[in-house]
Enzyme design. Structure first.
Site, mmCIF file in Angstrom:
data_model
loop_
_atom_site.group_PDB
_atom_site.id
_atom_site.type_symbol
_atom_site.label_atom_id
_atom_site.label_comp_id
_atom_site.label_asym_id
_atom_site.label_seq_id
_atom_site.Cartn_x
_atom_site.Cartn_y
_atom_site.Cartn_z
ATOM 1 C CG ASP A 13 -1.840 1.075 1.435
ATOM 2 O OD1 ASP A 13 -3.170 0.980 2.017
ATOM 3 O OD2 ASP A 13 -1.488 2.063 0.895
ATOM 4 C CB ILE A 14 1.268 4.206 -2.522
ATOM 5 C CG1 ILE A 14 2.147 5.066 -2.840
ATOM 6 C CG2 ILE A 14 -0.200 4.770 -2.226
ATOM 7 C CD1 ILE A 14 3.145 4.788 -4.004
ATOM 8 C CG ASN A 27 -8.782 14.225 -10.177
ATOM 9 O OD1 ASN A 27 -8.976 15.503 -10.143
ATOM 10 N ND2 ASN A 27 -9.402 13.309 -9.360
ATOM 11 C CB VAL A 36 -3.259 5.762 -5.736
ATOM 12 C CG1 VAL A 36 -2.051 6.861 -5.082
ATOM 13 C CG2 VAL A 36 -2.700 4.462 -6.107
ATOM 14 C CG ASP A 37 -6.658 11.340 -5.664
ATOM 15 O OD1 ASP A 37 -7.281 12.248 -6.363
ATOM 16 O OD2 ASP A 37 -5.741 12.109 -4.926
ATOM 17 C CB VAL A 128 -9.975 5.355 -12.364
ATOM 18 C CG1 VAL A 128 -10.795 6.507 -13.203
ATOM 19 C CG2 VAL A 128 -10.340 4.794 -10.927
HETATM 20 N N1 APR Z 1 -1.470 1.479 -2.800
HETATM 21 C C1 APR Z 1 -0.793 1.249 -4.093
HETATM 22 N N2 APR Z 1 -1.390 1.053 -5.292
HETATM 23 C C2 APR Z 1 -2.744 1.327 -5.135
HETATM 24 C C3 APR Z 1 -3.410 1.792 -4.121
HETATM 25 C C4 APR Z 1 -2.760 1.689 -2.893
HETATM 26 N N3 APR Z 1 -3.247 2.066 -1.573
HETATM 27 N N4 APR Z 1 -4.717 1.747 -4.435
HETATM 28 C C5 APR Z 1 -5.033 1.351 -5.704
HETATM 29 N N5 APR Z 1 -3.728 1.050 -6.316
HETATM 30 C C6 APR Z 1 -3.263 0.721 -7.426
HETATM 31 C C7 APR Z 1 -4.452 0.196 -8.461
HETATM 32 O O1 APR Z 1 -4.734 -1.047 -8.327
HETATM 33 C C8 APR Z 1 -3.974 0.651 -9.760
HETATM 34 O O2 APR Z 1 -2.953 -0.339 -10.221
HETATM 35 O O3 APR Z 1 -2.857 2.035 -8.223
HETATM 36 C C9 APR Z 1 -2.806 2.016 -9.603
HETATM 37 C C10 APR Z 1 -3.517 3.266 -10.041
HETATM 38 O O4 APR Z 1 -4.881 3.123 -10.047
HETATM 39 P P1 APR Z 1 -6.025 4.463 -9.675
HETATM 40 O O5 APR Z 1 -5.684 4.836 -8.292
HETATM 41 O O6 APR Z 1 -7.270 4.152 -9.954
HETATM 42 O O7 APR Z 1 -5.098 5.719 -10.445
HETATM 43 P P2 APR Z 1 -5.185 5.988 -12.041
HETATM 44 O O8 APR Z 1 -5.446 4.650 -13.049
HETATM 45 O O9 APR Z 1 -3.976 7.063 -12.257
HETATM 46 O O10 APR Z 1 -6.533 6.888 -12.195
HETATM 47 C C11 APR Z 1 -6.350 8.389 -11.548
HETATM 48 O O11 APR Z 1 -8.462 7.872 -10.243
HETATM 49 O O12 APR Z 1 -8.828 7.859 -7.900
HETATM 50 C C12 APR Z 1 -8.848 8.758 -9.269
HETATM 51 O O13 APR Z 1 -8.551 10.912 -8.400
HETATM 52 C C13 APR Z 1 -7.967 9.949 -9.153
HETATM 53 O O14 APR Z 1 -9.223 10.716 -11.161
HETATM 54 C C14 APR Z 1 -7.986 10.245 -10.719
HETATM 55 C C15 APR Z 1 -7.959 8.756 -11.150
#
Ligand code: APR
Length: 173
Positions: A13-14, A27, A36-37, A128
């Site tokens: 987990d990041i 975003n 992650v956000d 996402v």
């Molecule tokens: N720690 C590490 N990796 C994570 C975590 C976490 N806690 N949660 C999710 N992930 C992974 C997901 O499985 C995926 O492989 O991080 C990767 C990126 O996924 P997203 O968080 O959905 O990011 P992204 O695809 O860049 O989309 C960004 O999603 O959450 C919204 O506000 C954000 O609009 C933006 C979009």
């Protein structure tokens, strides 16, 4: 070039990474989201969003462009800063690879300006934003390897599931 930091891969987990900089898959609004956000804002607490709001009120009035990165406090996370990077949404029609590479290059540059020695990335755009994780891994690893990483002692990718971990492992030189 100093000693190049080797890229580390971990399953996890990041928000739990004890590094100077944690990179957020943000975003352009910088006002939070899911994945992650969502985790970073939930665990890091309101200070992070407060600083993001100030950035939006300031010179990022129109929001952060895709590929760009900006730093805030890490709040209650075991890190010193969060670098918010806006990844590209995957497109079948348009090759946005350079924007995904820019996220990594710009995050490293912002972290270097802060004086960070250790940094942790998630797999930007692979949730996402639907970027196929094998392709994203190749782009991310190449972008880091093409950057001047001499000042970093740890460059870590934190992968949330085994498929992402395997993709990044296969993309390592
Ligand atoms: N720690 C590490 N990796 C994570 C975590 C976490 N806690 N949660 C999710 N992930 C992974 C997901 O499985 C995926 O492989 O991080 C990767 C990126 O996924 P997203 O968080 O959905 O990011 P992204 O695809 O860049 O989309 C960004 O999603 O959450 C919204 O506000 C954000 O609009 C933006 C979009």
């Amino acid at each position: 070039m100093g000693v190049m930091a080797d890229i580390e891969l971990v399953r996890g987990d990041i928000t739990e990474q004890e590094v100077d900089v944690v990179v957020n898959a943000a975003n352009s609004s910088l006002l939070g989201g899911g994945g992650v956000d969502g985790a970073i804002h939930r665990k890091g607490g309101p200070e992070i969003l407060a600083e993001c709001r100030k950035l939006r009120a300031g010179h990022h009035g129109k929001g952060l462009k895709t590929g760009q990165a900006v730093a805030t406090t890490a709040g209650r996370l075991p890190a010193r800063w969060v670098v918010h990077a806006v990844g590209p949404v995957w497109s079948q029609a348009e090759d946005r690879s350079s924007l995904l590479a820019d996220c990594h290059r710009n995050s490293l540059a912002v972290a270097a300006e802060l004086g960070a020695a250790t940094i942790a990335f998630p797999a930007i755009s692979t949730g996402v934003y639907r970027w196929p994780v094998e392709d994203a891994a190749r782009i991310a690893i190449a972008a880091v390897n093409d950057s001047d990483t001499s000042r970093f002692s740890i460059i870590r990718f934190v992968l949330f599931d085994q498929r992402a971990y395997d993709a990044f492992h296969n993309a390592l030189p």
